[in-house]
Design an enzyme around this catalytic site. Structure first.
Site, PDB file in Angstrom:
ATOM      1  NE  ARG A  45      43.726  35.647  44.026  1.00  0.00           N
ATOM      2  CZ  ARG A  45      43.804  36.169  42.816  1.00  0.00           C
ATOM      3  NH1 ARG A  45      43.911  35.364  41.762  1.00  0.00           N
ATOM      4  NH2 ARG A  45      43.787  37.474  42.640  1.00  0.00           N
ATOM      5  CE  LYS A 206      50.699  52.048  30.631  1.00  0.00           C
ATOM      6  NZ  LYS A 206      50.315  51.283  29.419  1.00  0.00           N
ATOM      7  N   GLY A 359      45.459  42.549  44.024  1.00  0.00           N
ATOM      8  CA  GLY A 359      46.504  42.651  43.017  1.00  0.00           C
ATOM      9  C   GLY A 359      47.887  42.930  43.566  1.00  0.00           C
ATOM     10  N   GLY A 382      41.402  43.487  39.769  1.00  0.00           N
ATOM     11  CA  GLY A 382      40.496  44.120  38.818  1.00  0.00           C
ATOM     12  C   GLY A 382      39.081  44.235  39.357  1.00  0.00           C
TER      13      GLY A 382
END
Length: 405
Positions: A45, A206, A359, A382
């Site tokens: 990053r 999920k 992620g 996200g």
């Protein structure tokens, strides 16, 4: 109708403004992983934003102020979240001196003494409670530090925080950095101008966290490949007994509706046909591969099986654009990582335009040793998810826009 992603791609970039003699504040994302001794284990990053910083240096910016967060501190300053631990690595990569400052007021004083190539790194902005609250006062104080605001923190571009959103109300010139532009261009190519067929590979734990995504992309993709624990809910909805596997019972009907919608839009859905199961994740005694219809009582699914990998790989091989968001199993545990790593290899070796949605998936690709073979790896988990869902990211919302004739 112009899509939201096309709207975001129309913002001005750093190259559209003159930074010479100007005070530039760059919102960067230095939220890098560190060990217990504060050694940075992955500086991707930091490296990703170097072109933006170097452009400002090369074009004689009066001063460059770097603002970032690190981790998620709850009650003010914490040593483990201090950006002081990033300073030396940043200096080494830039080959320039970087001045570290703890306080905004101190930074404001130093920033008035303008001289070319003076680079400041402000302490973790989340140490100030006003950051996550998008506090107008903090936004104003940040805005006073610069003539030009550059947002190059894609990983936090989905947050309405003071340094990513509120500050734009207090700066006359606000543009996107090169990383932000690369991110939006990559997803625009995959979603708005794809070479078909296009496959979306979705994993993770999920269905509830991906339901908006699944609904949003249904009219854009040709194939939907579902793995990870979220596939358990789909399989249960189809009548398979997944035993002790993670299943979101409240979303069984939702899973059925997603499958029905896919059928209505002629989207081919691929689900696991076999899985790796175990009697315990923490202390496994019995690990085996079984068809999805034969999961043993008390066992839980932890990875996709070899037949599923072959099925998914064949679907991938016949795709020309592939977007991947979410691992296929509990890849953090070596015994349950094979499905994710082998799928990473299958995607990497395809001839398709390939995007990883940040992620855990980016981490898995890195650990699989396939990072350099992907067309683009997003720096934001996200943020990339919300981008795929079709939302306008707040980090782009109030930046200056190009005049389109």
């Amino acid at each position: 109708m112009i899509s939201n992603i096309i709207t975001m791609s129309g913002v001005k970039s750093l190259k559209d403004v003159d930074v010479s003699g100007k005070r530039v504040l760059i919102r960067v994302d230095f939220n890098v992983p560190m060990d217990s001794h504060f050694n940075i284990s992955d500086d991707s990053r930091i490296r990703a934003v170097l072109p933006t910083i170097n452009y400002c240096i090369d074009h004689n910016a009066c001063s460059i102020t770097l603002v970032s967060h690190l981790g998620n501190p709850k009650n003010g300053p914490e040593e483990r979240f201090s950006l002081r631990h990033v300073q030396k690595r940043l200096e080494r990569l830039l080959q320039k001196k970087v001045e570290f400052l703890n306080e905004l007021d101190e930074l404001k004083v130093q920033n008035t003494q303008c001289s070319t190539e003076r680079i400041f790194l402000l302490e973790n902005i989340r140490f100030d409670a006003g950051e996550k609250k998008n506090d107008p006062e903090l936004s104003r104080r940040l805005g006073e530090l610069c003539d030009i605001y550059v947002n190059d923190a894609f990983g936090t571009s989905h947050r309405k925080h003071a340094s990513t959103y509120g500050i734009t109300d207090y700066v006359s010139v606000k543009v996107a950095g090169f990383l932000m532009m690369r991110e939006i261009e990559a997803f625009t190519k995959a979603l708005e101008k794809p070479v078909r067929p296009i496959a979306l590979v979705v994993g993770g734990s999920k269905i509830s966290s991906k339901i908006t995504l699944l609904t949003a992309v249904m009219q854009k993709v040709d194939k939907l490949i579902i793995g990870g624990a979220m596939s358990n809910t789909f399989l249960q909805a189809l009548g398979y007994d997944m035993q002790a596997s993670l299943v979101e019972s409240d979303y069984l009907q939702t899973a059925k509706e997603v499958l029905e919608e896919a059928k209505a839009h002629n989207v081919k859905v691929y689900l696991p046909v076999d899985v790796v199961i175990t009697d315990s994740i923490e202390h496994p005694v019995d690990i085996r591969i079984t068809p999805v219809q034969d999961v043993l009582e008390g066992f839980r699914s932890v990875d996709i099986g070899p037949a599923t990998l072959k099925l998914f790989s064949e679907a991938i091989e016949l795709s020309n654009t592939i977007i991947w968001n979410g691992p296929m199993g509990i890849y953090e545990i070596d015994r349950f990582s094979k499905g994710t790593y082998k799928l990473a290899t299958a995607i990497a070796e395809s001839y398709a335009y390939t995007i990883v949605g940040g992620g855990d998936t980016a981490d898995a690709v890195e650990k699989a040793g396939e990072k350099d073979k992907f067309s683009f790896i997003s720096t934001g988990g996200g943020a990339s998810l919300e981008l795929l869902e079709g939302k306008i990211l707040p980090g782009f919302e109030k930046l200056d826009r190009c005049d389109i004739q």
